[in-house]
Scaffold this active site. Sequence first.
Site, short mmCIF file in Angstrom:
data_model
loop_
_atom_site.label_atom_id
_atom_site.label_comp_id
_atom_site.label_asym_id
_atom_site.label_seq_id
_atom_site.Cartn_x
_atom_site.Cartn_y
_atom_site.Cartn_z
N ALA B 358 0.79 -1.23 0.00
CA ALA B 358 0.00 0.00 0.00
C ALA B 358 0.83 1.28 0.00
O ALA B 358 0.38 2.29 -0.51
CB ALA B 358 -0.92 0.01 1.20
N CYS B 482 3.90 -0.58 -12.29
CA CYS B 482 4.30 0.61 -13.04
C CYS B 482 5.46 0.24 -13.96
O CYS B 482 6.36 1.02 -14.20
CB CYS B 482 4.67 1.75 -12.13
SG CYS B 482 5.91 1.33 -10.94
#
Lengths: 180, 694
Positions: B358, B482
């Site tokens: 997170a 990403c």
Amino acid sequence: MKRLSEERTKILFEKLAKYIGPNVKLLIERPDGIYCFREQKDRVYYISEKILKLAENVPPTQLICAGTCFGKFTKTNKFRLHITALNYLAPYAQSKIWLKPSAEQQFLYGNHVSKSGLGRISENTEKYQGVLVYNMADLPLGFGVAARSTADCKHADPLASVCFHQADIGEYIRSEEDLL
Amino acid sequence: MGRKAKFNEGVVVKRGPGKKAKKQKDPSFPKALQDEPVAKKLGHRQKQRQQKRLKKKKSVPIKTPEVERESSESESEEVTAAWLKPSISQNDTKILPDSESEDDSKGFTDDNKKWLKPKKQTVVKSDDSSSDDNLKMGTLDDVTDESSDDELLPIEKQNKELLKKQEEDEKLAEEELQMNIGDQEKFQFPSKKEREQTASLQEVQQRIRDVVGVLSDFSKLRDKKHSRSEYLEMLKNDLCTYYSYNEFLIEKLMQLFPLNELLEFLEASEVQRPLTIRTNSLKTRRRDLAQALINRGVNLDPVGKWSKVGLVIYSSQVPIGATPEYLAGHYILQGASSLLPVMALAPQENERILDMSAAPGGKASHIAALMKNTGVLFANDVNSDRTKAIVGNFHRLGVVNSVITCMDGRKFPTIMKGFDRVLLDAPCSGTGVIAKDQSVKINKDEQDIQRCYNLQRELLLAAIDCLNAKSESGGYLVYSTCSILPEENEWVVDYALKKRNVKLVDTGLDFGTEGFTNFRQFRFHPSMKLTKRFYPHAHNMDGFFVAKFKKFSNLVPKGGGGEEKGEKREVEEEAEEVESTSKKIKNGEDVPGGKTKKVKKQAEKKSESVKNQPVANEKKKKTGLDNKKSGNEEKSSKKTKAKSNTVGANKIDWKDVPKEVGLKLGKKIKKMKKKQLGTLKNKNKTVLLKKKQK
């Protein structure tokens, strides 16, 4: 996560009452379920019972935080409110102070509020009562302790402190490391 | 309350361009650097001297024609030579060497300049008689001309002539050069030495362009001596030097993109993406926030139609990460691409959701905002320092339904399962966010990537295990990275599809390019089309990958397929499940406290039903139901494994046996079989022999 002892509960509620008065009751009796205070590593968390049950499955060494942290008990067993409690203090506040835009930034850097920066103050604020600090757009900025009563403020010197700084939202940037 | 405060009183908007906007003059070069020589101003003395010279001159030319005439009359042939020579040679021979060979090119006197053009010289030479007449006329004319001419010494005039010629020559040369370039057009393959000598980046860039041009129409423009691979090799090296990547990453990118796109990607990776913020819908609305920020002198715009909470910041007079609004938790700085996985996850209210990695809590707080602070949100991260950022952000943004934990995500299923939705934003090589962190260009190699995807696979399996397929509203998992490398994206997803009972579903994002179904040697599942890729050059956000899974069964297929299982074992399995759940209940694990008794009762009922089940199972056999559907509860796989091993030597199910043991056992059995086969073969042989004998 353990329950607070009787003594600590008392200390906690006394402290909270300084800021939100009888509204402390509202924190415990809520329409949307049971909420409770729990303690871990001297930090006090305010959590919904539902979340608490799930959080108790996590080993305490790996549990960082659950719900909202209200503050911590110091080694001398006093309770110190953290800025993270602001979310629950702001709506129930008894006495408030509004800051002028010019003084806003100063307070956010951890300075006391001087008379010159005082925009408004709620009536009947007593000396050394806990106050919540807002800016003129009603954005809660932090909290502190009134250095003077409302009446005294009117006659005070422009440079005299009106409110002693305790916590402000600038801490989210200044000291993110030791928020808890 | 009270009168309205005037907050914009103190803000003074400046008028006019201001002090520092005064425009400077255009820069002027010093004379020494200027190309065109500027005529110098003559000093006073110099002027005087010049006038004297002129006076002298005026007196001289009157005499010269006479001399010339005399000489021309005496020897006509010599005269032509004489006047073809520069006249100065007669006046002062010291300055110019009177070589006759030179005469053809520039040899005629200043006196005759008017009527003598260099090309006509040959004509003049051929007929002398006419030249004589001309000469006479010319000389007379010249005298008058000389006085009106721009009063220069002959030597100066000659100098001018020379300069003119030089200019002309240069022009011609340049034209020729242009012509040559036009003819060439083709890019010459530079030799190794040439490549090593290239000094400037501009040269390298030019070469990159040329090579890309050649490669775009290779058969036409190629240099026949060099192969495509040589061109590509050179391009790779040039790209490495120009954009300062390491060879490994450039190679990966070259495999990923066609050449034109590759250049665009590399260029886009040099530039920062626009700064975006996400409105915290727990505390404010986007319109209010935009107004408040505009009042602070921020220039912003909505990020696009696809998001209701994103804002793009173009420019700002105040630090955007330290405004009172930021501190009060009205917004968080977050890349536009980070909004996508959460939108794909589409969290609902009152769900139990897990964000496995997170930190720093941007996506997790977005989930909480979409859940409106209901349900439970678990935010986990391995790094304890980074969990502090989650704590800070959650408290600032007013997220109260969260539990923040710090552990290895791979071990999360041991602590808690049964989540409605899981978001796994896996740690990755970061090849999509090169603009943010340039060090990726250099410090990644094959091994790093391998480490990344191994970790991602383990995390993804753990995340799937955390998920509850039976959830009414959910059972969804979003995997995002990403990175743009297929090794970390499609390949990992493909692995999960094989290992667990999950399928890919549409992400619900209406833009982005589709994931690869095949890439070089890889052949992925055809449903990989449902995943989405985002590129910095195409979508103006960080490179990103989003895949959404739906878990359709809590059973974990053993080994590769895990589709075929003995029916008997299944019954046992279910019995085991019931046992295990009842044990769980005793341990108080997973099941919320109040309900334990009920669950116990359920468990008891189940065990009864299991006892009765063999009959039902026989029916099932006939109908041939999928065993996936028959499994009802999560099961403790270890216990079933242990049991199933004891089921009987002849009924070993290989998928359940731990690999090493399985291998050993497998070998033994193979040996046994071989022996048996051997004996059988022998028997057969003997039979055959007997037959033959017969």
